[in-house]
Design a protein around this motif. Sequence first.
Motif, PDB file in Angstrom:
ATOM      1  N   GLU A  15       0.701  -1.076  -0.098  1.00 19.34           N
ATOM      2  CA  GLU A  15      -0.018  -0.073  -0.063  1.00 19.34           C
ATOM      3  C   GLU A  15       1.008   1.184   0.087  1.00 19.34           C
ATOM      4  O   GLU A  15       1.893   1.343   0.947  1.00 19.34           O
ATOM      5  CB  GLU A  15      -0.737   0.099   1.151  1.00 19.34           C
ATOM      6  CG  GLU A  15      -1.810   1.106   1.371  1.00 19.34           C
ATOM      7  CD  GLU A  15      -2.681   1.188   2.593  1.00 19.34           C
ATOM      8  OE1 GLU A  15      -3.201   2.122   2.869  1.00 19.34           O
ATOM      9  OE2 GLU A  15      -2.785   0.093   3.040  1.00 19.34           O
ATOM     10  N   LEU A  16       0.773   2.026  -0.867  1.00 13.29           N
ATOM     11  CA  LEU A  16       1.526   3.145  -1.203  1.00 13.29           C
ATOM     12  C   LEU A  16       0.773   4.738  -1.237  1.00 13.29           C
ATOM     13  O   LEU A  16      -0.419   4.744  -1.268  1.00 13.29           O
ATOM     14  CB  LEU A  16       2.144   3.205  -2.384  1.00 13.29           C
ATOM     15  CG  LEU A  16       3.084   2.015  -2.833  1.00 13.29           C
ATOM     16  CD1 LEU A  16       3.702   2.228  -4.169  1.00 13.29           C
ATOM     17  CD2 LEU A  16       4.211   1.882  -1.783  1.00 13.29           C
ATOM     18  N   GLU A  17       1.442   5.717  -0.523  1.00 13.53           N
ATOM     19  CA  GLU A  17       0.914   7.056  -0.884  1.00 13.53           C
ATOM     20  C   GLU A  17       1.762   7.632  -1.812  1.00 13.53           C
ATOM     21  O   GLU A  17       3.214   7.660  -1.861  1.00 13.53           O
ATOM     22  CB  GLU A  17       0.920   7.721   0.502  1.00 13.53           C
ATOM     23  CG  GLU A  17       0.534   9.188   0.467  1.00 13.53           C
ATOM     24  CD  GLU A  17       0.740   9.729   1.933  1.00 13.53           C
ATOM     25  OE1 GLU A  17       1.257  11.029   1.825  1.00 13.53           O
ATOM     26  OE2 GLU A  17       0.703   9.117   2.977  1.00 13.53           O
ATOM     27  N   TYR A  18       1.090   8.179  -2.931  1.00 16.66           N
ATOM     28  CA  TYR A  18       1.759   8.800  -4.268  1.00 16.66           C
ATOM     29  C   TYR A  18       1.795  10.071  -3.957  1.00 16.66           C
ATOM     30  O   TYR A  18       0.935  10.709  -3.751  1.00 16.66           O
ATOM     31  CB  TYR A  18       0.987   8.308  -5.409  1.00 16.66           C
ATOM     32  CG  TYR A  18       0.697   6.734  -5.433  1.00 16.66           C
ATOM     33  CD1 TYR A  18       1.539   5.985  -6.173  1.00 16.66           C
ATOM     34  CD2 TYR A  18      -0.392   6.241  -5.361  1.00 16.66           C
ATOM     35  CE1 TYR A  18       1.651   4.583  -6.208  1.00 16.66           C
ATOM     36  CE2 TYR A  18      -0.711   4.766  -5.231  1.00 16.66           C
ATOM     37  CZ  TYR A  18       0.584   3.993  -5.824  1.00 16.66           C
ATOM     38  OH  TYR A  18       0.281   2.584  -6.046  1.00 16.66           O
ATOM     39  N   GLY A  19       2.995  10.517  -4.195  1.00 20.93           N
ATOM     40  CA  GLY A  19       3.448  12.027  -4.283  1.00 20.93           C
ATOM     41  C   GLY A  19       3.860  12.483  -5.431  1.00 20.93           C
ATOM     42  O   GLY A  19       4.019  11.642  -6.423  1.00 20.93           O
ATOM     43  N   ASP A  20       4.425  14.049  -5.705  1.00 25.20           N
ATOM     44  CA  ASP A  20       4.793  14.168  -6.891  1.00 25.20           C
ATOM     45  C   ASP A  20       6.400  13.654  -7.076  1.00 25.20           C
ATOM     46  O   ASP A  20       7.342  14.134  -6.233  1.00 25.20           O
ATOM     47  CB  ASP A  20       5.012  16.032  -6.820  1.00 25.20           C
ATOM     48  CG  ASP A  20       3.485  16.447  -6.699  1.00 25.20           C
ATOM     49  OD1 ASP A  20       2.707  15.636  -7.717  1.00 25.20           O
ATOM     50  OD2 ASP A  20       3.329  17.480  -6.427  1.00 25.20           O
ATOM     51  N   ALA A  35      -4.338   0.102 -11.663  1.00 20.24           N
ATOM     52  CA  ALA A  35      -5.690   0.722 -11.748  1.00 20.24           C
ATOM     53  C   ALA A  35      -6.455   0.287 -13.079  1.00 20.24           C
ATOM     54  O   ALA A  35      -7.829   0.369 -12.646  1.00 20.24           O
ATOM     55  CB  ALA A  35      -5.908   2.375 -11.114  1.00 20.24           C
ATOM     56  N   VAL A  36      -6.109   0.375 -14.034  1.00 16.28           N
ATOM     57  CA  VAL A  36      -6.460   0.100 -15.154  1.00 16.28           C
ATOM     58  C   VAL A  36      -6.714  -1.610 -15.551  1.00 16.28           C
ATOM     59  O   VAL A  36      -7.725  -1.967 -15.892  1.00 16.28           O
ATOM     60  CB  VAL A  36      -5.984   0.566 -16.495  1.00 16.28           C
ATOM     61  CG1 VAL A  36      -6.741   0.746 -17.868  1.00 16.28           C
ATOM     62  CG2 VAL A  36      -6.135   2.327 -16.276  1.00 16.28           C
ATOM     63  N   THR A  37      -5.627  -1.965 -15.675  1.00 17.54           N
ATOM     64  CA  THR A  37      -5.419  -3.377 -15.942  1.00 17.54           C
ATOM     65  C   THR A  37      -5.478  -4.259 -15.028  1.00 17.54           C
ATOM     66  O   THR A  37      -5.606  -5.657 -15.235  1.00 17.54           O
ATOM     67  CB  THR A  37      -4.083  -3.639 -16.917  1.00 17.54           C
ATOM     68  OG1 THR A  37      -2.830  -3.415 -16.208  1.00 17.54           O
ATOM     69  CG2 THR A  37      -4.036  -2.767 -17.917  1.00 17.54           C
ATOM     70  N   GLY A  38      -5.198  -3.988 -13.908  1.00 23.29           N
ATOM     71  CA  GLY A  38      -5.234  -5.159 -12.566  1.00 23.29           C
ATOM     72  C   GLY A  38      -4.004  -5.801 -12.603  1.00 23.29           C
ATOM     73  O   GLY A  38      -3.859  -6.587 -11.828  1.00 23.29           O
ATOM     74  N   VAL A  39      -2.810  -5.687 -13.470  1.00 21.51           N
ATOM     75  CA  VAL A  39      -1.755  -6.400 -13.761  1.00 21.51           C
ATOM     76  C   VAL A  39      -0.875  -6.240 -12.253  1.00 21.51           C
ATOM     77  O   VAL A  39      -0.836  -4.760 -11.875  1.00 21.51           O
ATOM     78  CB  VAL A  39      -0.899  -6.334 -14.633  1.00 21.51           C
ATOM     79  CG1 VAL A  39      -1.843  -6.894 -15.878  1.00 21.51           C
ATOM     80  CG2 VAL A  39      -0.251  -5.120 -15.000  1.00 21.51           C
ATOM     81  N   LEU A  53      -5.698  10.970  -7.885  1.00 20.32           N
ATOM     82  CA  LEU A  53      -6.495   9.711  -7.547  1.00 20.32           C
ATOM     83  C   LEU A  53      -5.789   8.563  -6.783  1.00 20.32           C
ATOM     84  O   LEU A  53      -6.446   7.567  -6.537  1.00 20.32           O
ATOM     85  CB  LEU A  53      -6.789   9.021  -9.109  1.00 20.32           C
ATOM     86  CG  LEU A  53      -7.747   9.858  -9.817  1.00 20.32           C
ATOM     87  CD1 LEU A  53      -7.633   9.388 -11.384  1.00 20.32           C
ATOM     88  CD2 LEU A  53      -8.752  10.401  -9.525  1.00 20.32           C
ATOM     89  N   GLN A  54      -4.541   9.017  -6.451  1.00 18.46           N
ATOM     90  CA  GLN A  54      -3.803   7.706  -5.523  1.00 18.46           C
ATOM     91  C   GLN A  54      -4.054   6.377  -6.186  1.00 18.46           C
ATOM     92  O   GLN A  54      -4.253   5.378  -5.544  1.00 18.46           O
ATOM     93  CB  GLN A  54      -4.222   7.734  -4.248  1.00 18.46           C
ATOM     94  CG  GLN A  54      -3.904   9.066  -3.582  1.00 18.46           C
ATOM     95  CD  GLN A  54      -2.398   9.135  -3.321  1.00 18.46           C
ATOM     96  OE1 GLN A  54      -1.660   8.236  -2.617  1.00 18.46           O
ATOM     97  NE2 GLN A  54      -1.797  10.432  -3.697  1.00 18.46           N
ATOM     98  N   GLU A  55      -3.641   6.417  -7.495  1.00 20.76           N
ATOM     99  CA  GLU A  55      -3.695   5.117  -8.281  1.00 20.76           C
ATOM    100  C   GLU A  55      -2.147   4.814  -9.098  1.00 20.76           C
ATOM    101  O   GLU A  55      -1.424   5.827  -9.511  1.00 20.76           O
ATOM    102  CB  GLU A  55      -4.600   5.008  -9.467  1.00 20.76           C
ATOM    103  CG  GLU A  55      -6.032   5.174  -8.838  1.00 20.76           C
ATOM    104  CD  GLU A  55      -6.987   5.328  -9.985  1.00 20.76           C
ATOM    105  OE1 GLU A  55      -8.267   4.719  -9.811  1.00 20.76           O
ATOM    106  OE2 GLU A  55      -6.895   5.720 -11.066  1.00 20.76           O
ATOM    107  N   ARG A  66      -6.848   5.791 -18.502  1.00 22.33           N
ATOM    108  CA  ARG A  66      -7.470   6.163 -17.351  1.00 22.33           C
ATOM    109  C   ARG A  66      -8.019   7.655 -17.322  1.00 22.33           C
ATOM    110  O   ARG A  66      -9.028   8.058 -16.859  1.00 22.33           O
ATOM    111  CB  ARG A  66      -6.582   6.000 -16.141  1.00 22.33           C
ATOM    112  CG  ARG A  66      -7.324   6.251 -14.997  1.00 22.33           C
ATOM    113  CD  ARG A  66      -8.212   5.559 -14.286  1.00 22.33           C
ATOM    114  NE  ARG A  66      -8.649   5.850 -13.048  1.00 22.33           N
ATOM    115  CZ  ARG A  66     -10.035   5.902 -12.534  1.00 22.33           C
ATOM    116  NH1 ARG A  66     -11.068   5.220 -13.353  1.00 22.33           N
ATOM    117  NH2 ARG A  66     -10.327   6.053 -11.362  1.00 22.33           N
ATOM    118  N   LEU A  67      -7.341   8.505 -18.012  1.00 24.49           N
ATOM    119  CA  LEU A  67      -7.514   9.836 -18.273  1.00 24.49           C
ATOM    120  C   LEU A  67      -8.601  10.192 -19.173  1.00 24.49           C
ATOM    121  O   LEU A  67      -9.094  11.387 -19.583  1.00 24.49           O
ATOM    122  CB  LEU A  67      -6.330  10.702 -18.530  1.00 24.49           C
ATOM    123  CG  LEU A  67      -5.420  10.805 -17.202  1.00 24.49           C
ATOM    124  CD1 LEU A  67      -3.895  11.596 -17.611  1.00 24.49           C
ATOM    125  CD2 LEU A  67      -5.803  11.463 -15.983  1.00 24.49           C
TER     126      LEU A  67
END
Length: 72
Positions: A15-20, A35-39, A53-55, A66-67
Motif C-alpha cells: 500500500e503506497l501513498e503517491y506524491g509528486d 488501476a486500469v489493467t489489474g496487473v 487519484l492515488q492510483e 484512465r484519463l
Amino acid sequence: MNRYERRPVAATEAELEYGDGEFRVIRPGSFVRCAVTGVPIPLDDLRYWNVALQEAYASPQAKMTRLGIALP
C-alpha cells in the motif's frame, strides 16, 4: 542479519501513498496493482501514477486510458 541487509519482502501487495515524483510505503509488499489493467507492478518497476487519484499504472498507455485520452 545486520542493519545494512535488507529483509526479504513477502510477495504481497503493498500500500503506497503517491506524491509528486516519489511514493511512500504505507504497508510493505513487493508489488502494487495497475488501476486500469489489474496487473501486478513490482515496486522497482513502478514509474507511472496519479497523485490526485492515488492510483498506479503499469504503462503510459494505461494512464492515458484512465484519463480518457485516446491514443493513435
